[in-house]
Design an enzyme around this catalytic site. Structure first.
Site, PDB file in Angstrom:
ATOM      1  N   ARG A 197       0.872  -1.179   0.000  1.00 20.03           N
ATOM      2  CA  ARG A 197       0.000   0.000   0.000  1.00 20.03           C
ATOM      3  C   ARG A 197       0.899   1.215   0.000  1.00 20.03           C
ATOM      4  O   ARG A 197       1.846   1.285   0.793  1.00 20.03           O
ATOM      5  CB  ARG A 197      -0.864  -0.025   1.268  1.00 20.03           C
ATOM      6  N   TYR A 231      -2.914  12.253   5.712  1.00 21.40           N
ATOM      7  CA  TYR A 231      -3.163  10.875   6.143  1.00 21.40           C
ATOM      8  C   TYR A 231      -2.089   9.915   5.626  1.00 21.40           C
ATOM      9  O   TYR A 231      -1.663  10.003   4.471  1.00 21.40           O
ATOM     10  CB  TYR A 231      -4.536  10.376   5.653  1.00 21.40           C
ATOM     11  N   ASP A 274      -5.130   3.828   0.050  1.00 18.74           N
ATOM     12  CA  ASP A 274      -6.236   4.079   0.984  1.00 18.74           C
ATOM     13  C   ASP A 274      -6.587   5.570   0.942  1.00 18.74           C
ATOM     14  O   ASP A 274      -5.746   6.407   1.282  1.00 18.74           O
ATOM     15  CB  ASP A 274      -5.787   3.667   2.398  1.00 18.74           C
ATOM     16  N   HIS A 293      -8.980   6.739   2.762  1.00 15.95           N
ATOM     17  CA  HIS A 293      -9.422   6.963   4.144  1.00 15.95           C
ATOM     18  C   HIS A 293     -10.658   7.849   4.254  1.00 15.95           C
ATOM     19  O   HIS A 293     -10.693   8.809   5.023  1.00 15.95           O
ATOM     20  CB  HIS A 293      -8.259   7.501   4.989  1.00 15.95           C
ATOM     21  N   GLU A 296      -8.971   1.840  -1.515  1.00 14.92           N
ATOM     22  CA  GLU A 296      -9.704   1.567  -0.271  1.00 14.92           C
ATOM     23  C   GLU A 296     -10.417   2.805   0.255  1.00 14.92           C
ATOM     24  O   GLU A 296      -9.875   3.911   0.180  1.00 14.92           O
ATOM     25  CB  GLU A 296      -8.665   1.078   0.753  1.00 14.92           C
ATOM     26  N   GLU A 324     -13.408  -1.607   6.868  1.00 15.61           N
ATOM     27  CA  GLU A 324     -12.687  -1.791   8.133  1.00 15.61           C
ATOM     28  C   GLU A 324     -13.459  -1.198   9.315  1.00 15.61           C
ATOM     29  O   GLU A 324     -13.265  -1.643  10.441  1.00 15.61           O
ATOM     30  CB  GLU A 324     -11.258  -1.231   8.063  1.00 15.61           C
ATOM     31  N   ARG A 369     -13.429  -5.605   3.885  1.00 15.15           N
ATOM     32  CA  ARG A 369     -12.323  -5.474   4.831  1.00 15.15           C
ATOM     33  C   ARG A 369     -12.689  -5.741   6.283  1.00 15.15           C
ATOM     34  O   ARG A 369     -11.824  -5.721   7.156  1.00 15.15           O
ATOM     35  CB  ARG A 369     -11.735  -4.058   4.713  1.00 15.15           C
ATOM     36  N   GLU A 412      -3.976  -7.465   5.162  1.00 16.87           N
ATOM     37  CA  GLU A 412      -3.078  -6.366   5.540  1.00 16.87           C
ATOM     38  C   GLU A 412      -2.150  -6.845   6.656  1.00 16.87           C
ATOM     39  O   GLU A 412      -2.593  -7.526   7.582  1.00 16.87           O
ATOM     40  CB  GLU A 412      -3.921  -5.175   6.038  1.00 16.87           C
ATOM     41  N   TRP A 446     -11.449  11.947   9.038  1.00 13.98           N
ATOM     42  CA  TRP A 446     -10.034  11.629   9.164  1.00 13.98           C
ATOM     43  C   TRP A 446      -9.711  10.361   8.427  1.00 13.98           C
ATOM     44  O   TRP A 446     -10.364   9.447   8.256  1.00 13.98           O
ATOM     45  CB  TRP A 446      -9.619  11.470  10.647  1.00 13.98           C
TER      46      TRP A 446
HETATM   47  C1  CS2 Z   1      -6.064   2.121   8.067  1.00 14.09           C
HETATM   48  C2  CS2 Z   1      -6.171   1.805   9.509  1.00 14.09           C
HETATM   49  O1  CS2 Z   1      -4.780   0.170   7.779  1.00 14.09           O
HETATM   50  C3  CS2 Z   1      -5.666   0.864   7.300  1.00 14.09           C
HETATM   51  O2  CS2 Z   1      -6.212   0.625   6.261  1.00 14.09           O
HETATM   52  O3  CS2 Z   1      -7.175   2.667   7.501  1.00 14.09           O
HETATM   53  O4  CS2 Z   1      -4.893   1.619   9.940  1.00 14.09           O
HETATM   54  C4  CS2 Z   1      -6.873   2.793  10.431  1.00 14.09           C
HETATM   55  O5  CS2 Z   1      -6.460   4.101  10.168  1.00 14.09           O
HETATM   56  C5  CS2 Z   1      -6.541   2.475  11.864  1.00 14.09           C
HETATM   57  O6  CS2 Z   1      -6.568   1.087  12.080  1.00 14.09           O
HETATM   58  C6  CS2 Z   1      -7.480   3.177  12.801  1.00 14.09           C
HETATM   59  O7  CS2 Z   1      -7.210   2.773  14.096  1.00 14.09           O
HETATM   60 MG    MG Z   2      -7.880   1.697   5.817  1.00 20.76          MG
END
Ligand code: CS2
Ligand code: MG
Length: 385
Positions: A130, A142, A193, A195, A219, A245, A266, A322, A385
């Site tokens: 990634r 980010y 990502d 995010h 992602e 996630e 995810r 991951e 975020w």
């Molecule tokens: C992130 C996460 O790994 C990822 O894809 O989006 O690490 C996420 O930011 C954190 O796990 C939040 O605690």
């Molecule tokens: Mg993520």
């Protein structure tokens, strides 16, 4: 946050209950409302215990509830494995593959540094990476972290304020991947990502602009609270999409999966009700050609990683896992038998999920509260975020 369950005959199982930045809410939920219901129950009735905790609470779903249920569920599967003398993947139905393809995070303050980091991951043996890079004019964007192996975005007791600029990001992200393909070739799998920071039409533009670089996935392109947004992305791009996630139930995934609006789901064991529930999500996803791609940042404990690897070894519709390396301290507190070789992780053969807890050593690291950052636009508006 780790839950340990011990049976009357002295068999112990452990489950991860970590909800990053909201840990104590899960601890209280477990201590006050769940544990009293477990005393004296048959540890082998995993499904019934799951249904009891889910249906029986009347108040369903939500990250706190589902993380607490996951901790119990994983600890009970661990116990079952130990009682049967079998590794968890065999209880699930046995091996579907030898090793589990994983991806790590390469990031840099600029494109140059990010590309060098991708090279470093390749030299460690990774086949999938990634990549994230700094955004010109944006302080603390980010995914760019000081730590190069672990990923611990929750850094301070109160949230760190970070900045965001979507136009600057949309400009740089395709340039990053153009450079990565030029530097590292076509064979490597690349992931990214966003995010949750883009609107659907912005996400569609990014997904389209990234097409020439053949991403494994993009992602969290847009917040999935409203799954309709993904229809718009799909109308404009064939870049594969990964989401989930932050989901905690099959109901969060349903529309995205049955509408074939995503390619990878995810949601992982710790935040989505444990093995018992994630197995339902994976089976449902399989019916729609959606594959798994479990969350595995370092803020999920080695217990979740161990359980996820057994799941990944079994699940027919596996995509990728991951994998960020835990610190040496974390690895010592949670001795485990999984190992990394040539871009894949291999779960071990010890009974259960193969991760244990050194309680004595853990005492040396008292809880120190940390919250995840927040993001604001240049004019001060709160953003995702
Ligand atoms: C992130 C996460 O790994 C990822 O894809 O989006 O690490 C996420 O930011 C954190 O796990 C939040 O605690
Ligand atoms: Mg993520």
């Amino acid at each position: 946050m780790t839950l340990k369950i011990e049976t009357r005959s002295g068999v112990c199982g452990i489950g991860d209950a970590t909800l990053n930045g909201r840990e104590l809410a899960v601890a209280a939920y477990l201590e006050q409302h769940v544990v009293p219901n477990l005393i004296g129950r048959d540890a082998g009735r995993i499904e019934d215990t799951w249904q009891f905790l889910y249906r029986g609470a009347y108040w369903r779903r939500g990250p706190v509830t589902m993380t607490a249920i996951a901790a119990v569920d994983v600890a009970l599967w661990d116990i079952l494995g130990k009682m049967a003398g079998l590794p968890l993947y065999r209880l699930l139905g046995g091996r579907s593959r030898e090793g589990v393809l994983v991806y790590g995070h390469a990031n840099g303050r600029d494109i140059e540094e990010a590309s060098a980091e991708v090279g470093r991951y390749l030299s460690m043996g990774y086949r999938a990476v990634r990549a994230q890079c700094g955004v010109p004019g944006v302080k603390k964007p980010y995914g760019v972290s000081r730590l190069k192996d672990a990923y611990e975005p929750a850094e301070s007791e109160l949230p760190l304020e970070t900045e965001w600029s979507t136009p600057a990001y949309l400009d740089i992200a395709p340039k990053l991947f153009e450079r990565l393909r030029a530097d590292h070739g076509r064979a490597l799998e690349l992931l990214h990502d966003a995010h949750h920071r883009l609107t659907p039409v912005e996400a569609a533009r990014l997904a389209r602009d990234l097409e020439p670089y053949r991403l494994f996935w993009l992602e969290d392109a847009t917040p999935a609270d409203n799954p309709d947004g993904f229809e718009l992305i799909r109308r404009h791009s064939v870049t594969p999409l990964a989401v989930g996630e932050v989901f905690n139930s099959i109901w969060d995934c349903k529309r995205l999966i049955e509408g074939r609006l995503i390619d990878f789901i995810r949601s992982t064991i710790v935040h989505a009700g444990g093995i018992t529930h994630v197995r339902r999500i994976a089976d449902f996803a399989a019916m729609h050609q959606v594959r798994t791609g479990f969350h595995g940042a370092t803020d999920l404990s080695p217990v979740t990683m161990g359980a996820a690897l057994h799941f990944d070894t079994w699940v027919p519709n596996f995509g990728i896992q991951e994998y960020m390396r835990h610190s040496q301290q974390t690895d010592e507190v949670f001795p485990h038998d999984y190992l990394f070789r040539d871009g894949r992780l291999y779960c071990g053969e010890s009974p259960g999920h193969g991760v244990t807890l050194d309680e004595k050593l853990a005492e040396r690291f008292p809880y120190s509260p940390k919250q995840l950052p927040v993001a604001r636009l240049e004019d001060g508006s709160m953003w995702d975020w």
